[in-house]
Design a protein around this motif. Structure first.
Motif, PDB file in Angstrom:
ATOM      1  N   PRO A 267     127.354  63.260 -24.659  1.00 36.04           N
ATOM      2  CA  PRO A 267     128.745  62.872 -24.438  1.00 36.04           C
ATOM      3  C   PRO A 267     129.572  63.012 -25.710  1.00 36.04           C
ATOM      4  CG  PRO A 267     127.388  60.941 -24.724  1.00 36.04           C
ATOM      5  CD  PRO A 267     126.465  62.133 -24.825  1.00 36.04           C
ATOM      6  N   ASN A 268     130.100  64.190 -25.953  1.00 31.10           N
ATOM      7  CA  ASN A 268     130.886  64.447 -27.157  1.00 31.10           C
ATOM      8  C   ASN A 268     132.252  63.796 -27.028  1.00 31.10           C
ATOM      9  OD1 ASN A 268     131.816  65.424 -29.536  1.00 31.10           O
ATOM     10  ND2 ASN A 268     131.892  67.563 -28.920  1.00 31.10           N
ATOM     11  N   VAL A 269     132.733  63.240 -28.105  1.00 27.81           N
ATOM     12  CA  VAL A 269     133.981  62.490 -28.068  1.00 27.81           C
ATOM     13  C   VAL A 269     135.160  63.356 -27.679  1.00 27.81           C
ATOM     14  CG1 VAL A 269     133.278  60.711 -29.687  1.00 27.81           C
ATOM     15  CG2 VAL A 269     134.176  62.848 -30.555  1.00 27.81           C
ATOM     16  N   SER A 322     127.301  63.327 -31.208  1.00 30.14           N
ATOM     17  CA  SER A 322     128.156  62.275 -30.655  1.00 30.14           C
ATOM     18  C   SER A 322     128.634  61.298 -31.706  1.00 30.14           C
ATOM     19  CB  SER A 322     127.389  61.522 -29.565  1.00 30.14           C
ATOM     20  OG  SER A 322     126.126  61.123 -30.038  1.00 30.14           O
ATOM     21  N   ASN A 323     128.649  61.735 -32.976  1.00 32.09           N
ATOM     22  CA  ASN A 323     129.093  60.841 -34.047  1.00 32.09           C
ATOM     23  C   ASN A 323     130.511  61.184 -34.505  1.00 32.09           C
ATOM     24  OD1 ASN A 323     128.143  63.281 -35.135  1.00 32.09           O
ATOM     25  ND2 ASN A 323     127.778  62.354 -37.140  1.00 32.09           N
ATOM     26  N   LEU A 330     134.713  58.549 -25.926  1.00 34.77           N
ATOM     27  CA  LEU A 330     133.960  57.390 -25.474  1.00 34.77           C
ATOM     28  C   LEU A 330     133.904  56.315 -26.546  1.00 34.77           C
ATOM     29  CD1 LEU A 330     130.801  58.808 -23.666  1.00 34.77           C
ATOM     30  CD2 LEU A 330     132.621  57.466 -22.641  1.00 34.77           C
ATOM     31  N   ILE A 332     132.265  53.477 -28.775  1.00 35.67           N
ATOM     32  CA  ILE A 332     130.911  53.478 -29.310  1.00 35.67           C
ATOM     33  C   ILE A 332     129.920  52.706 -28.440  1.00 35.67           C
ATOM     34  CG2 ILE A 332     129.492  52.689 -31.261  1.00 35.67           C
ATOM     35  CD1 ILE A 332     131.761  53.585 -33.091  1.00 35.67           C
ATOM     36  N   ASP A 334     129.832  52.451 -25.282  1.00 40.16           N
ATOM     37  CA  ASP A 334     129.508  53.301 -24.133  1.00 40.16           C
ATOM     38  C   ASP A 334     128.678  54.509 -24.557  1.00 40.16           C
ATOM     39  OD1 ASP A 334     130.859  51.822 -22.060  1.00 40.16           O
ATOM     40  OD2 ASP A 334     132.733  52.468 -22.963  1.00 40.16           O
ATOM     41  N   ARG A 335     128.955  55.036 -25.719  1.00 39.00           N
ATOM     42  CA  ARG A 335     128.115  56.125 -26.230  1.00 39.00           C
ATOM     43  C   ARG A 335     126.674  55.644 -26.375  1.00 39.00           C
ATOM     44  NH1 ARG A 335     131.466  58.623 -31.391  1.00 39.00           N
ATOM     45  NH2 ARG A 335     133.537  58.008 -30.650  1.00 39.00           N
ATOM     46  N   ASN A 336     126.517  54.439 -26.921  1.00 39.22           N
ATOM     47  CA  ASN A 336     125.170  53.930 -27.187  1.00 39.22           C
ATOM     48  C   ASN A 336     124.391  53.653 -25.907  1.00 39.22           C
ATOM     49  OD1 ASN A 336     125.253  54.099 -29.971  1.00 39.22           O
ATOM     50  ND2 ASN A 336     126.166  52.068 -30.214  1.00 39.22           N
ATOM     51  N   ILE A 385     126.315  54.884 -34.177  1.00 35.79           N
ATOM     52  CA  ILE A 385     125.725  55.285 -32.901  1.00 35.79           C
ATOM     53  C   ILE A 385     124.212  55.265 -33.011  1.00 35.79           C
ATOM     54  CG2 ILE A 385     127.676  56.681 -32.152  1.00 35.79           C
ATOM     55  CD1 ILE A 385     125.924  59.146 -33.017  1.00 35.79           C
TER      56      ILE A 385
END
Length: 397
Positions: A267-269, A322-323, A330, A332, A334-336, A385
């Motif tokens: 999931p890339n920002v 995804s950092n 997204l 953080i 939700d990324r995690n 992340i």
């Protein structure tokens, strides 16, 4: 006058900090902090040359901890890569005593801190866990170093560096222990060599220069009478720009592999800005198919084929990308949920296996072995992340 001191001590039960992660933990594990206090009242100087802190009850034969060796044996990797802070080092320091390493930084702003392990220690680890070694060779190696590293890996003990290997406890050539030994010329040496390039000071700014310089080093290696065909020579390419790899291939004839770092985006920002589970995971799981049919990795594979040199494609790093900025895409938390969840855990092997099956990419290493979290761009110290390594912890505590 100089003196050697050795102290044995134990940590009383209950004195270790609580090593369990709280649910909202965003930082990194505590590291051991060592403080040396000099109580001199007359202004005398205290010089500390080397210091080593280790457990007394380790049982494995390498310089690495029992936990590290055990985790690697459980993973059972086919290859492990050594890329750390050695890119300003010379071969003498990389193959000598851990206490005799010279300068290793590749930027004028860098200061030597804690040394990483030597090439000899890395080869010992690779042998112990049954994996082929992949060594990111410092581009600072001169012509003599490039000749001598071949003797160190595959030459007889009658050579200077064959004798050096034997003095370290390994008389037989290292090539006897492995299916392949991979030698990579630096790390991302195509970098722009400016302030935005993390390898600035070692990088050479572009594939034309990289191809030419790596080719010169590899030609010297191949001309050694002790060169062994188990030694595979690698140039690191650029996933983000297909044309860079064409420049490399045009300017080198002596490499076996061109390798990439195809970090996968979702999931890339900048790509997904939704917490919808179906959208995130349908994108995530479809990405490897897209990449091997239409993406840059497929296009770079076609570039290699077009040159007709038989260059194999490999992967030197791969992970989630995804950092990106904390304030975009997204959130953080939700990324995690994706990164540290079971669904996210499928993504890495799915990408690697798809590259292997569709494009025949067999030599692959992920990034990285162990790291609980990593910071994001433009975030605070707590904006991190998970999980950036194959392991959150090396220990099983």
């Amino acid at each position: 006058s100089w003196a050697y001191y050795e102290y044995n001590f134990t940590v009383p039960p209950g004195m270790d900090p609580d090593l369990k992660y709280p649910k909202d933990f965003a930082g990194s594990r505590r590291n051991i902090q060592f403080k040396l206090i000099s109580e001199s009242s007359n202004g005398d100087y205290l010089f500390l040359d080397d210091m080593k802190l280790e457990r007394r009850n380790q049982i494995n034969p390498t310089a690495f901890s029992d936990d590290t060796v055990q985790r690697l044996k459980e993973y059972n990797p086919g290859v492990i890569r050594y890329m750390a802070t050695q890119h300003g080092a010379g071969l003498e320091g990389q193959t000598g005593s851990p206490y005799a390493q010279g300068f290793s930084g590749w930027q004028t702003s860098q200061k030597n801190g804690i040394y990483y392990y030597t090439l000899h220690e890395f080869l010992q680890l690779s042998k112990e866990v049954g994996a082929d070694p992949w060594y990111s060779m410092p581009p600072t190696y001169n012509e003599t170093d490039t000749k001598n590293i071949i003797d160190f890996l595959s030459g007889p003990t009658s050579t200077v560096y064959g004798a050096r290997r034997a003095a370290l406890g390994h008389p037989a050539p290292w090539t006897d222990d492995f299916t392949n030994i991979y030698l990579e010329w630096g790390n991302e040496e195509w970098g722009s060599a400016d302030g935005g390039d993390i390898m600035a000071g070692a990088s050479v700014s572009g594939g034309e220069r990289l191809g030419f310089l790596a080719n010169q080093s590899f030609k010297t290696m191949r001309n050694s009478p002790n060169f062994n065909n188990k030694i595979k020579l690698i140039i690191g390419g650029q996933s983000g720009w297909v044309g860079q790899n064409d420049y490399i291939e045009k300017n080198s004839d002596n490499h076996d592999f061109l390798v990439l770092a195809p970090y996968f985006n979702p999931p890339n920002v900048g790509t997904i800005n939704t917490v919808d589970t179906e959208t995130i995971f349908s994108y995530l799981y479809a990405y490897p198919t897209y990449s091997t049919k239409y993406g840059n990795v497929k296009q770079i594979k076609d570039v290699l084929n077009s040159h007709g040199k038989g260059t194999e494609l490999g992967i030197y790093e791969i992970n989630f990308h995804s950092n990106g900025p904390a304030n975009e895409g997204l959130p953080i938390p939700d990324r995690n949920k994706v990164l540290a969840g079971q669904g996210g855990g499928i993504a890495m092997p799915l990408n690697m296996l798809t590259y292997a099956k569709v494009l025949g990419v067999k030599a692959q290493t992920s990034f990285t072995f162990a790291q609980y979290s990593v910071g994001v761009w433009y975030g605070t110290i707590n904006d991190k992340i998970r999980i950036w390594g194959m392991l959150a912890d090396i220990t099983d505590a």
